[in-house]
Write an enzyme that holds these catalytic residues in place. Structure first.
Site, short mmCIF file in Angstrom:
data_model
loop_
_atom_site.label_atom_id
_atom_site.label_comp_id
_atom_site.label_asym_id
_atom_site.label_seq_id
_atom_site.Cartn_x
_atom_site.Cartn_y
_atom_site.Cartn_z
N ALA A 22 -13.11 -2.15 -9.26
CA ALA A 22 -14.31 -1.92 -9.69
C ALA A 22 -14.21 -0.29 -10.17
O ALA A 22 -13.49 0.20 -9.62
CB ALA A 22 -15.43 -2.16 -8.80
N GLY A 80 -11.70 -5.07 -7.01
CA GLY A 80 -12.16 -6.17 -7.85
C GLY A 80 -11.03 -6.55 -8.47
O GLY A 80 -11.15 -7.84 -8.90
N GLU A 83 -9.70 -9.26 -6.50
CA GLU A 83 -10.77 -10.43 -6.64
C GLU A 83 -10.56 -11.16 -7.75
O GLU A 83 -11.11 -12.31 -7.89
CB GLU A 83 -12.06 -9.80 -6.40
CG GLU A 83 -12.24 -9.18 -4.85
CD GLU A 83 -13.39 -8.36 -4.56
OE1 GLU A 83 -13.45 -7.11 -5.31
OE2 GLU A 83 -13.88 -8.40 -3.90
N GLU A 127 -11.38 -1.08 -0.45
CA GLU A 127 -12.85 -0.85 -0.49
C GLU A 127 -13.27 0.13 0.72
O GLU A 127 -13.92 1.13 0.68
CB GLU A 127 -13.61 -1.93 -0.48
CG GLU A 127 -13.72 -2.55 -2.02
CD GLU A 127 -12.72 -3.55 -2.11
OE1 GLU A 127 -11.92 -3.81 -1.34
OE2 GLU A 127 -12.57 -4.44 -3.14
N1 CAA Z 1 -12.05 3.11 -11.11
C1 CAA Z 1 -12.34 4.02 -12.02
N2 CAA Z 1 -11.20 4.90 -12.65
C2 CAA Z 1 -9.90 4.42 -11.89
C3 CAA Z 1 -9.68 3.34 -10.98
C4 CAA Z 1 -11.10 2.63 -10.56
N3 CAA Z 1 -11.00 1.65 -9.48
N4 CAA Z 1 -8.42 3.25 -10.61
C5 CAA Z 1 -7.80 4.34 -11.54
N5 CAA Z 1 -8.79 4.89 -12.16
C6 CAA Z 1 -8.51 6.02 -13.18
C7 CAA Z 1 -8.18 7.36 -12.48
O1 CAA Z 1 -9.39 8.01 -12.14
C8 CAA Z 1 -7.42 8.11 -13.37
O2 CAA Z 1 -8.28 8.35 -14.24
P1 CAA Z 1 -8.15 10.02 -15.03
O3 CAA Z 1 -6.63 9.99 -15.61
O4 CAA Z 1 -9.16 10.37 -15.85
O5 CAA Z 1 -8.09 11.05 -13.84
C9 CAA Z 1 -6.56 6.82 -14.13
O6 CAA Z 1 -7.25 5.74 -14.11
C10 CAA Z 1 -5.19 6.81 -13.73
O7 CAA Z 1 -5.31 6.69 -12.08
P2 CAA Z 1 -4.30 7.52 -11.34
O8 CAA Z 1 -4.07 8.86 -11.86
O9 CAA Z 1 -5.16 7.46 -10.01
O10 CAA Z 1 -2.86 6.85 -11.34
P3 CAA Z 1 -1.97 6.80 -10.04
O11 CAA Z 1 -0.66 5.93 -10.72
O12 CAA Z 1 -1.88 8.01 -9.40
O13 CAA Z 1 -2.58 5.80 -8.82
C11 CAA Z 1 -3.78 3.63 -8.10
C12 CAA Z 1 -2.92 4.51 -9.26
C13 CAA Z 1 -3.10 3.95 -6.83
C14 CAA Z 1 -4.18 2.32 -8.50
C15 CAA Z 1 -4.82 4.83 -8.08
O14 CAA Z 1 -5.71 4.80 -9.15
C16 CAA Z 1 -5.91 4.26 -7.22
O15 CAA Z 1 -5.93 4.03 -6.06
N6 CAA Z 1 -7.31 3.57 -7.67
C17 CAA Z 1 -8.35 3.10 -7.12
C18 CAA Z 1 -8.11 1.55 -6.47
C19 CAA Z 1 -9.32 1.34 -5.81
O16 CAA Z 1 -9.59 1.89 -4.71
N7 CAA Z 1 -9.79 0.20 -6.26
C20 CAA Z 1 -11.07 -0.37 -5.73
C21 CAA Z 1 -12.34 0.02 -6.07
S1 CAA Z 1 -13.70 -0.40 -5.24
C22 CAA Z 1 -13.95 -2.11 -5.59
O17 CAA Z 1 -13.36 -2.67 -6.40
C23 CAA Z 1 -15.13 -2.69 -5.04
C24 CAA Z 1 -15.51 -4.28 -5.20
O18 CAA Z 1 -14.86 -5.06 -4.66
C25 CAA Z 1 -16.57 -4.71 -6.44
#
Ligand code: CAA
Length: 260
Positions: free
Chosen positions: A66, A111, A114, A134
């Site tokens: 998400a 998400g 999921e 999460e």
């Molecule tokens: N939401 C918003 N933006 C996201 C994102 C997310 N879930 N995942 C990645 N991005 C964005 C980053 O902010 C970044 O944007 P900028 O270039 O503008 O800074 C871009 O995508 C590239 O990401 P990274 O620079 O972080 O890429 P990386 O290769 O270094 O890392 C990754 C990749 C490990 C996937 C890392 O991006 C990450 O950990 N993302 C979040 C994953 C996460 O925690 N997901 C769960 C979200 S909560 C949820 O899903 C709740 C639910 O169940 C409803």
């Protein structure tokens, strides 16, 4: 219809639906989920589509979760609404009449994992990564992860993944039964299309009724689920494809199914 965050392409009987926000690793904001809900209605009405493949745009991610930036300032009410939007849309995907194959081409986190779990069949590239991170954000899984993950891999493994937020690779996802097959990144889509075409070659109504029995039946007790299966089985005898399939077998020829 035109979509901002989705790409819908049709290749014969196969629709390929791509989540397209590569700059945010295809993270799901409310607009994207709302578009997904709309496209599912469109697909459900389209009898020329026999199988749907769902994937993410770019080389890196299926869906990285998400959208964290959109969630950061949520209050309780907004959090509930967002979860309910995800639940309703993913359930719509799960109950779509056509089978859906997830072609998981990279990160499937939160998400994204999921979303993959709401698909009928999951294929992964060897670069795919899975997890429910999460708890590392102070959140719980909110789009069905606490419910579908235990049903797919068992309560113990699901609890470990949901409590630690650990990320696992495609081979581990295969080992625990989260994905059916692992392919190289180069062959993932080709393999997904091959599988989709094999399914599309079967009697469409029988495939759709099988999906309905699986999706509805797994949430019932065995007696009710078997009663539902009997109804589904009975319905196949009202199709021309049943007559054609059984006749073709007895005449030792290939059946020609028309989806009627
Ligand atoms: N939401 C918003 N933006 C996201 C994102 C997310 N879930 N995942 C990645 N991005 C964005 C980053 O902010 C970044 O944007 P900028 O270039 O503008 O800074 C871009 O995508 C590239 O990401 P990274 O620079 O972080 O890429 P990386 O290769 O270094 O890392 C990754 C990749 C490990 C996937 C890392 O991006 C990450 O950990 N993302 C979040 C994953 C996460 O925690 N997901 C769960 C979200 S909560 C949820 O899903 C709740 C639910 O169940 C409803």
């Amino acid at each position: 219809m035109e979509y901002t965050n989705l790409i819908l392409e049709q290749n014969g009987a196969i629709a390929v639906l791509t989540i397209n926000r590569p700059k945010a690793l295809n993270a799901l904001n409310a607009d994207t989920i709302t578009e997904l809900s709309t496209v599912l209605d469109e697909l459900g009405r389209d009898s020329s589509v026999k199988v749907v493949i769902l994937t993410g745009s770019g080389e890196k991610a299926f869906v990285a979760g998400a959208d964290i930036s959109s969630m950061k300032e949520f209050n309780t009410l907004e959090g509930r609404r967002f979860a309910q939007l995800g639940h309703a849309t993913f359930r719509k995907l799960e109950l779509l009449s056509q089978p859906v194959i997830a072609a998981i081409n990279g990160f499937a986190l939160g998400g994204g994992c999921e979303l993959a779990m709401a698909c009928d069949i999951r294929l992964a590239s060897e670069t795919a990564k899975f997890g429910q991170p999460e708890v590392t954000l102070g959140l719980t899984a909110g789009f069905g992860g606490t419910q579908r993950l235990p049903r797919l891999v068992g309560t113990g493994l699901a609890s470990e993944l949901l409590f630690t937020g650990d990320i696992i690779d495609a081979q581990e996802a295969y080992r625990i039964g989260l994905v059916n097959h692992v392919y190289s990144s180069e062959t993932l889509m080709e393999e997904a299309l091959k599988l989709a075409n094999r399914i599309a070659g079967r009697a469409p109504k029988a495939v759709q009724l099988s999906k309905s029995a699986i999706q509805r039946g797994t949430n019932m007790d065995l007696d009710n689920a078997q009663a539902y299966e009997a109804e589904v089985f009975a319905l196949t005898f009202s199709t021309q494809d049943q007559t054609e399939g059984c006749t073709a077998f007895l005449e030792r020829r290939k059946p020609v199914f028309e989806g009627r």
